[in-house]
Design a protein around this motif. Structure first.
Motif, PDB file in Angstrom:
ATOM      1  N   TYR A  72       0.907  -1.398   0.033  1.00 36.35           N
ATOM      2  CA  TYR A  72       0.153  -0.064  -0.192  1.00 36.35           C
ATOM      3  C   TYR A  72       0.915   1.236   0.092  1.00 36.35           C
ATOM      4  CZ  TYR A  72      -4.649  -2.031   0.316  1.00 36.35           C
ATOM      5  OH  TYR A  72      -5.745  -2.804  -0.047  1.00 36.35           O
ATOM      6  N   SER A  73       1.977   1.164   0.049  1.00 36.73           N
ATOM      7  CA  SER A  73       3.026   2.484   0.182  1.00 36.73           C
ATOM      8  C   SER A  73       3.250   2.942  -1.459  1.00 36.73           C
ATOM      9  CB  SER A  73       4.421   2.155   0.571  1.00 36.73           C
ATOM     10  OG  SER A  73       5.208   1.244  -0.254  1.00 36.73           O
ATOM     11  N   CYS A  74       2.484   2.064  -2.406  1.00 41.50           N
ATOM     12  CA  CYS A  74       2.677   2.507  -3.867  1.00 41.50           C
ATOM     13  C   CYS A  74       1.640   3.523  -3.922  1.00 41.50           C
ATOM     14  CB  CYS A  74       2.302   1.521  -4.731  1.00 41.50           C
ATOM     15  SG  CYS A  74       1.756   1.907  -6.360  1.00 41.50           S
ATOM     16  N   ALA A  75       1.817   4.644  -4.419  1.00 41.73           N
ATOM     17  CA  ALA A  75       1.094   6.027  -4.475  1.00 41.73           C
ATOM     18  C   ALA A  75       0.293   5.974  -5.705  1.00 41.73           C
ATOM     19  CB  ALA A  75       2.032   7.220  -4.240  1.00 41.73           C
ATOM     20  N   ALA A  76       0.604   4.929  -6.596  1.00 41.90           N
ATOM     21  CA  ALA A  76      -0.079   4.710  -7.921  1.00 41.90           C
ATOM     22  C   ALA A  76       0.379   6.021  -8.748  1.00 41.90           C
ATOM     23  CB  ALA A  76      -1.507   4.559  -7.851  1.00 41.90           C
ATOM     24  N   CYS A  77       1.438   6.627  -8.644  1.00 42.72           N
ATOM     25  CA  CYS A  77       1.840   7.869  -9.445  1.00 42.72           C
ATOM     26  C   CYS A  77       2.478   7.491 -10.822  1.00 42.72           C
ATOM     27  CB  CYS A  77       2.926   8.467  -8.757  1.00 42.72           C
ATOM     28  SG  CYS A  77       4.608   7.693  -8.898  1.00 42.72           S
ATOM     29  N   LYS A  78       2.379   6.180 -10.989  1.00 46.42           N
ATOM     30  CA  LYS A  78       2.958   5.682 -12.515  1.00 46.42           C
ATOM     31  C   LYS A  78       4.182   6.232 -12.917  1.00 46.42           C
ATOM     32  CE  LYS A  78      -1.543   4.618 -14.987  1.00 46.42           C
ATOM     33  NZ  LYS A  78      -2.204   4.849 -16.241  1.00 46.42           N
ATOM     34  N   ASN A  79       5.039   6.689 -12.185  1.00 46.49           N
ATOM     35  CA  ASN A  79       6.157   7.208 -12.530  1.00 46.49           C
ATOM     36  C   ASN A  79       7.004   5.746 -13.043  1.00 46.49           C
ATOM     37  OD1 ASN A  79       6.998   9.615 -12.718  1.00 46.49           O
ATOM     38  ND2 ASN A  79       6.820  10.038 -10.721  1.00 46.49           N
ATOM     39  N   CYS A  80       6.838   4.552 -12.422  1.00 43.98           N
ATOM     40  CA  CYS A  80       7.555   3.547 -12.848  1.00 43.98           C
ATOM     41  C   CYS A  80       7.136   3.077 -14.170  1.00 43.98           C
ATOM     42  CB  CYS A  80       7.238   2.322 -11.845  1.00 43.98           C
ATOM     43  SG  CYS A  80       5.471   2.157 -11.284  1.00 43.98           S
ATOM     44  N   VAL A  81       5.807   3.289 -14.307  1.00 42.08           N
ATOM     45  CA  VAL A  81       5.314   2.778 -15.752  1.00 42.08           C
ATOM     46  C   VAL A  81       6.076   3.534 -16.763  1.00 42.08           C
ATOM     47  CG1 VAL A  81       3.364   2.896 -17.216  1.00 42.08           C
ATOM     48  CG2 VAL A  81       3.119   2.390 -14.694  1.00 42.08           C
ATOM     49  N   GLU A  82       6.374   4.818 -16.565  1.00 45.58           N
ATOM     50  CA  GLU A  82       7.077   5.536 -17.526  1.00 45.58           C
ATOM     51  C   GLU A  82       8.445   5.091 -17.638  1.00 45.58           C
ATOM     52  OE1 GLU A  82       6.157   8.025 -20.093  1.00 45.58           O
ATOM     53  OE2 GLU A  82       4.695   8.246 -18.348  1.00 45.58           O
ATOM     54  N   LYS A  83       8.939   4.876 -16.733  1.00 49.33           N
ATOM     55  CA  LYS A  83      10.561   4.510 -16.832  1.00 49.33           C
ATOM     56  C   LYS A  83      10.749   3.048 -17.069  1.00 49.33           C
ATOM     57  CE  LYS A  83      13.527   6.413 -17.147  1.00 49.33           C
ATOM     58  NZ  LYS A  83      14.617   6.811 -16.317  1.00 49.33           N
ATOM     59  N   CYS A  84       9.830   2.178 -16.778  1.00 48.11           N
ATOM     60  CA  CYS A  84      10.257   0.466 -17.162  1.00 48.11           C
ATOM     61  C   CYS A  84      10.353   0.456 -18.463  1.00 48.11           C
ATOM     62  CB  CYS A  84       9.167  -0.101 -16.532  1.00 48.11           C
ATOM     63  SG  CYS A  84       9.325  -2.004 -17.012  1.00 48.11           S
ATOM     64  N   PRO A  85      11.492  -0.134 -18.831  1.00 50.83           N
ATOM     65  CA  PRO A  85      11.979  -0.398 -20.548  1.00 50.83           C
ATOM     66  C   PRO A  85      11.157  -1.639 -21.082  1.00 50.83           C
ATOM     67  CG  PRO A  85      13.633  -0.973 -19.140  1.00 50.83           C
ATOM     68  CD  PRO A  85      12.629  -0.638 -18.169  1.00 50.83           C
ATOM     69  N   LEU A  86      10.313  -2.145 -20.101  1.00 48.44           N
ATOM     70  CA  LEU A  86       9.960  -3.660 -20.618  1.00 48.44           C
ATOM     71  C   LEU A  86       8.344  -3.444 -21.085  1.00 48.44           C
ATOM     72  CD1 LEU A  86      11.556  -5.815 -17.884  1.00 48.44           C
ATOM     73  CD2 LEU A  86      12.115  -5.825 -20.214  1.00 48.44           C
ATOM     74  N   SER A  87       8.182  -4.495 -21.786  1.00 46.19           N
ATOM     75  CA  SER A  87       6.961  -4.159 -22.490  1.00 46.19           C
ATOM     76  C   SER A  87       5.562  -4.684 -21.604  1.00 46.19           C
ATOM     77  CB  SER A  87       6.697  -5.206 -23.771  1.00 46.19           C
ATOM     78  OG  SER A  87       6.675  -6.700 -23.051  1.00 46.19           O
ATOM     79  N   ASP A  91       1.258  -2.266 -17.090  1.00 44.24           N
ATOM     80  CA  ASP A  91       0.681  -3.300 -16.008  1.00 44.24           C
ATOM     81  C   ASP A  91       1.297  -3.147 -14.719  1.00 44.24           C
ATOM     82  OD1 ASP A  91      -1.616  -4.223 -17.259  1.00 44.24           O
ATOM     83  OD2 ASP A  91      -0.487  -5.637 -18.129  1.00 44.24           O
ATOM     84  N   ILE A  92       2.272  -2.405 -14.480  1.00 45.55           N
ATOM     85  CA  ILE A  92       3.004  -2.490 -13.043  1.00 45.55           C
ATOM     86  C   ILE A  92       2.037  -1.742 -11.987  1.00 45.55           C
ATOM     87  CG2 ILE A  92       4.855  -1.471 -11.702  1.00 45.55           C
ATOM     88  CD1 ILE A  92       6.405  -1.199 -14.164  1.00 45.55           C
ATOM     89  N   VAL A  93       1.586  -0.791 -12.255  1.00 43.59           N
ATOM     90  CA  VAL A  93       0.364  -0.218 -11.055  1.00 43.59           C
ATOM     91  C   VAL A  93      -0.552  -1.379 -11.013  1.00 43.59           C
ATOM     92  CG1 VAL A  93      -0.890   1.634 -10.422  1.00 43.59           C
ATOM     93  CG2 VAL A  93       1.245   2.042 -11.138  1.00 43.59           C
ATOM     94  N   ASN A  94      -1.339  -1.999 -12.180  1.00 42.03           N
ATOM     95  CA  ASN A  94      -2.366  -2.572 -12.158  1.00 42.03           C
ATOM     96  C   ASN A  94      -1.931  -4.015 -11.399  1.00 42.03           C
ATOM     97  OD1 ASN A  94      -3.487  -1.032 -13.919  1.00 42.03           O
ATOM     98  ND2 ASN A  94      -3.051  -1.976 -15.694  1.00 42.03           N
ATOM     99  N   MET A  95      -0.684  -4.260 -11.393  1.00 39.23           N
ATOM    100  CA  MET A  95      -0.230  -5.237 -10.498  1.00 39.23           C
ATOM    101  C   MET A  95      -0.315  -5.282  -9.147  1.00 39.23           C
ATOM    102  SD  MET A  95       2.837  -7.474 -12.528  1.00 39.23           S
ATOM    103  CE  MET A  95       3.629  -6.319 -13.682  1.00 39.23           C
ATOM    104  N   VAL A  96      -0.087  -3.932  -8.684  1.00 41.54           N
ATOM    105  CA  VAL A  96      -0.105  -3.693  -7.292  1.00 41.54           C
ATOM    106  C   VAL A  96      -1.463  -3.470  -6.814  1.00 41.54           C
ATOM    107  CG1 VAL A  96       0.547  -2.012  -5.537  1.00 41.54           C
ATOM    108  CG2 VAL A  96       2.069  -2.427  -7.490  1.00 41.54           C
ATOM    109  N   THR A  97      -2.487  -2.990  -7.641  1.00 40.44           N
ATOM    110  CA  THR A  97      -3.520  -2.590  -7.493  1.00 40.44           C
ATOM    111  C   THR A  97      -4.282  -4.219  -7.254  1.00 40.44           C
ATOM    112  OG1 THR A  97      -3.784  -0.696  -8.441  1.00 40.44           O
ATOM    113  CG2 THR A  97      -5.811  -1.349  -8.034  1.00 40.44           C
ATOM    114  N   ALA A  98      -3.933  -4.968  -8.254  1.00 40.61           N
ATOM    115  CA  ALA A  98      -4.580  -6.364  -8.093  1.00 40.61           C
ATOM    116  C   ALA A  98      -4.266  -7.178  -6.941  1.00 40.61           C
ATOM    117  CB  ALA A  98      -4.274  -7.219  -9.189  1.00 40.61           C
ATOM    118  N   ALA A  99      -3.078  -6.948  -6.371  1.00 44.16           N
ATOM    119  CA  ALA A  99      -2.645  -7.445  -4.829  1.00 44.16           C
ATOM    120  C   ALA A  99      -3.341  -6.852  -3.924  1.00 44.16           C
ATOM    121  CB  ALA A  99      -1.161  -7.149  -4.946  1.00 44.16           C
ATOM    122  N   LYS A 100      -3.929  -5.394  -4.114  1.00 42.60           N
ATOM    123  CA  LYS A 100      -4.530  -4.750  -2.869  1.00 42.60           C
ATOM    124  C   LYS A 100      -5.928  -5.600  -3.058  1.00 42.60           C
ATOM    125  CE  LYS A 100      -2.282  -0.281  -3.204  1.00 42.60           C
ATOM    126  NZ  LYS A 100      -2.176   0.916  -4.026  1.00 42.60           N
TER     127      LYS A 100
END
Ligand SMILES: Cc1cc2nc3c(=O)[nH]c(=O)nc-3n(C[C@H](O)[C@H](O)[C@H](O)COP(=O)(O)OP(=O)(O)OC[C@H]3O[C@@H](n4cnc5c(N)ncnc54)[C@H](O)[C@@H]3O)c2cc1C
Lengths: 387, 452
Positions: A72-87, A91-100
């Protein structure tokens, strides 16, 4: 116990933990993820969080309050989405939300989250303040009740209850009034937009909140909505259509930018001396909805103000940590994201830090105070600058 | 009652130490094929003094300490093989000084390569350091602890050859300086004082690097990459010989990979060319293609695959996520350049046997004095069978390196054992004495470079 139902079972192992997501677009430091910037332990990095979720989902780790805090410390800001080079980055934030989601379904959420959700259920807002006091923000002003005007002005919970954000809510009410916009408010009848409820993984409560709002809006004949908060904007624009809530939703900066272009915003005076102003992009306006120009167009049009950008701006803008406002997880330290951002803003030499989100407003104003920067830079919502 | 955890909290501050399972889990895992190894504690110090306090505590309590930078070395080198304290050094991330005219930067060891590059780019656009092709989260200290090499390896050698001074916390907790900084002068040279440098390439087993003065080099504004391609791997050593004779390029890398198919079995040489003007680049490009490589083009054995490409930081994506598997690890070696063809052939054979598309690469170090040759093996993190294949391929490759007379670079424990078994006995005995002298309680990254 493994969670066979977890929605991203076939994706989550793909995070290599290469750490690109730790960096903002200008690579200046490893402060891209607000939680990692604050805690600086690998467990709080975007990759660390995904690996922990995977371990929990696979049954390698048991659930614990601490695990939930990290998720829950993920602020869902999507900065990781912006920087992750993988395809799979989208889904990064979605994966966290799905865990929540999974945690919610099992009744396993941190205490702060539970309280937040309880309050929404009980009072229609996360603050736990009685719905009857929702009109407190108007402070003797009498904005018209919504009765079929062109726009519903949806104030949202922060604007309604947080004293600092209330001033922004009033400012927006005044600007809209002065500009001759036909609008009304719901007053006591307004309930939370549900954006955070959704991101905290409480699907059922979100559905109920969204449906309640949609029903109410439709009954009142609402077609167009202006929101103070980009969080409300995001929920109403992107999620309500799932429940047949098809409204024309605008963040207020979009409306004002348009009014300014049409020269309908009246009486805006600039500062006595030329002043520099910088703008902090809210995550839910910027990265979540790609609106970078409207707020800037407003600021650029103002007399006596020169817009200077922070090195991290637009899609690379730092998050103030406000998306995590149900708990103080991100506050309290020199390395808190809001304090980092306040220092970045002050470093531009600007006298005003403009924001367009009530969460950012409260987070950054507190941060500026704690940093002792009040004499150098003031935090203002764009609406406040316009009145 | 456990006194170590409260002591760690006392040293590094609340929130920067943990013994909770979630943190221990995260630090128990490497990005590669290594089995998890759990620490008992995690701590993230901010200063050299805090590191010193932790090492004193560890000596008193006889617990191992395992330094961790970016954790990008992949071979399990920063995994706590014998438990103890995982020491995350990334909060030690200050860029302390850049001496523009003296061309050096003094940085804390936890500064990431990405951060230093960005800082120089913004504040000192005429300067650069040698950035490894690793993900930018890799730290300066971690890279030196394994003798890394970066994109200036051809003109200037290993990154550990580019040091003007260091601050080290010894395993027993004393903070020592080496180089001109040790006598209170600036951080501008490592020499000419007596050589007591026993810390590079040791994986932290002899002490923790906390500050470094790194040499910086001219950053040329005009930059581009050319790619030359041949089919016959046997031509690569002589092509690299020609290009290193010319000595006008920044980074020289030969590579080949089964994917994408159009480049399968072909050998590419990427040549980074830089200059202060378009004319300088043009001249270098002409010398490369029209003088040095013309004969291969004319005889039809080689071709220009690309010219004037933008030089970009390598992205980890393709290799790490082959078939959406999210994992890879490589064996690195330091090899004579002449070994390229054999390295390629043997590597491709291993890959085929393990059903992994081959990916090999050789980066020139110095004036062709050696190359860092690597064999990468992708695996699917969710499929244990593929992890096993990759692990076996890595071990077989370690053996090949030894067979071909090379030296395994940043070897995992398996490779370290192969090297130690072959090591000159007197050298081995010296290593043992050094380790015993510096680290009497064997607390520093035990299991690494351990001589019986
Ligand atoms: C895709 C990819 C490409 C790569 N390309 C290159 C390349 O081109 N060149 C290259 O050199 N490397 C490369 N690497 C390997 C590695 O990532 C780098 O060498 C990296 O710089 C290692 O630094 P780190 O901070 O990640 O070290 P870590 O993995 O954290 O640590 C490495 C070792 O040093 C020890 N250690 C860490 N910090 C310290 C310290 N301050 N003092 C003492 N000991 C310490 C650790 O215990 C460990 O044994 C690559 C890796 C990947 C994944």
């Amino acid at each position: 116990m493994a969670l066979a139902e977890y929605q991203y079972n076939d994706v989550i192992h793909r995070c290599f933990r290469c750490g690109y997501c730790k960096f903002p677009t200008d690579w200046s430091d490893v402060t891209n993820c607000p939680a990692y910037a604050r805690f600086r332990l690998e467990s709080y990095s975007a990759g660390g969080r995904l690996w922990l979720i995977r371990a929990w989902v696979n049954g390698e780790l048991e659930w614990s309050e601490h695990l939930a805090d990290i998720v829950y410390s993920c602020a869902a800001c999507k900065n990781c989405v912006e920087k992750c080079p993988l395809s799979f980055n989208e889904d990064i934030v979605n994966m966290v939300t799905a865990a929540k989601n999974e945690m919610v379904e099992m009744g396993l959420v941190p205490r702060g989250v539970k309280k937040f959700l309880n309050n929404v259920q009980l009072h229609g807002n996360p603050y736990g303040i009685s719905a009857g006091r929702r009109t407190g923000w108007m402070e003797g002003k009498s904005y018209p009740a919504y009765q079929g005007q062109e726009f519903l002005y949806y104030v949202g919970c922060e604007g309604s209850f947080d004293t600092r954000a209330q001033s922004a809510a009033r400012a927006l009410g005044d600007v809209l009034t002065n500009s001759g916009v036909s609008f009304g408010v719901l007053g006591e009848k307004e309930v939370t937009d549900g954006n955070e409820v959704d991101l905290l993984g409480e699907d059922a409560l979100f559905e109920s909140v969204a449906e309640k709002n949609i029903r109410q809006f439709k009954k009142a004949g609402v077609n167009k909505i202006i929101t103070l908060s980009p969080h409300s904007y995001n929920a109403m624009k992107n999620s309500y259509p799932r429940f047949h809530g098809d409204f024309e939703v605008f963040h207020y900066t979009q409306i004002l930018a348009d009014l300014i272009k049409k020269k309908r915003v009246r009486g805006v005076s600039g500062p006595d001396e030329e002043e520099k102003i910088t703008f902090h992009d809210p995550c839910f306006l910027g990265r979540w909805n790609q609106e970078y120009n409207a707020p800037r167009n407003i600021l650029k049009s103002l007399p006596g103000l020169t817009l200077v950008e922070m090195p991290r701006n637009k899609k690379g803008a730092a998050c103030c940590g406000g998306g995590n406002f149900y708990t103080d997880l991100l506050g309290g330290s020199e390395e808190s994201p809001a304090r980092i951002r306040a220092r970045e803003a002050a470093a531009t030499g600007a006298g005003i830090l403009a924001v367009a989100c009530p969460n950012c407003l409260t987070m950054l104003e507190d941060a500026v105070k704690v940093e002792g920067l009040e004499n150098r830079i003031k935090v203002r919502d764009i609406a406040e600058i316009l009145v | 009652m456990d006194t170590i955890y409260p002591s760690l909290v006392h040293i590094v501050g609340e929130g920067y130490a943990s013994f909770r399972r979630e943190e221990l889990f995260t630090y128990s895992k490497d990005l590669g094929t290594s089995e998890p190894k759990w620490p008992d504690y995690v701590a993230a110090p901010k200063t050299a003094e805090q590191v010193a306090e932790i090492l004193k505590l560890a000596n008193r309590e006889k617990v191992p300490v395992v330094p961790l930078g970016g954790g990008m070395s992949l071979a399990g080198l920063a995994l706590p093989l014998k438990g103890g304290i995982a020491l995350d050094l990334k909060r030690m991330d200050r860029i302390i000084e850049v001496n523009e005219k003296g061309r050096y930067a003094v940085v804390e060891a936890g500064v990431s390569h990405g951060k230093l590059t960005a800082y120089l780019h913004n504040q000192h656009p005429h300067l650069m350091h040698s950035e490894p092709g690793a993900p930018p989260a890799a730290t300066i200290g971690g890279n030196l602890a394994i003798h890394g090499q970066g994109d200036l390896a051809h003109p200037y050698g290993f990154n550990t050859d580019m040091i003007n001074g260091m601050e080290i916390v010894l395993p027993t907790g004393e903070i020592c300086k080496f180089g001109s900084c040790a006598v209170g002068a600036g951080w501008f040279t490592l020499h000419p004082l007596p050589d007591v440098g026993l810390f590079l390439g040791w994986n932290g087993a002899t002490g923790i690097i906390t500050k470094v003065s790194l040499r910086l080099f001219p950053y040329k504004k005009f930059r581009e990459m050319e790619i030359f391609v041949v089919e016959d791997e046997n031509l690569i050593p002589e092509i690299l010989y020609e290009l290193t004779h010319l000595g006008l390029t920044e980074d020289l890398v030969a590579f080949s990979s089964a994917i994408p198919p159009f480049s399968d079995r072909l050998h590419h040489v990427s040549i980074n060319v830089t200059g202060d003007s378009e004319a300088e680049i043009e001249l270098k490009r002409r010398l490369i293609f029209e003088v040095k490589l013309a004969k291969y083009i004319e005889s039809g054995v080689g071709g220009i695959a690309a010219v004037s490409q933008a030089i970009q930081r390598p992205q980890v994506s393709k290799s790490a996520d082959w078939k959406k598997g999210g994992g890879f690890e490589y064996v690195g070696s330091i090899m004579p350049v002449s070994a390229y063809p054999e390295c390629y052939r043997r590597g491709a054979e291993i890959s085929t046997r393990h059903h992994i598309p081959y990916t090999i690469l050789g980066r020139v170090i110095g004036c062709g004095h050696a190359m860092m040759f690597s064999w990468s093996y992708a695996f699917n993190r969710a499929d244990e069978k593929t992890v096993r294949h990759a692990r076996e391929a890595l071990h077989e490759t370690d053996n090949i390196v030894m067979d071909l007379g090379g030296v395994i670079w940043k070897p995992a424990v398996f490779g370290q054992e192969l090297l130690l078994a072959k090591m000159d006995v007197n050298t081995l005995s010296l290593m043992k004495k050094i380790k015993l002298l510096l680290d009497p309680n064997n607390i520093m990254n035990p299991g690494n470079w351990e001589v019986d």
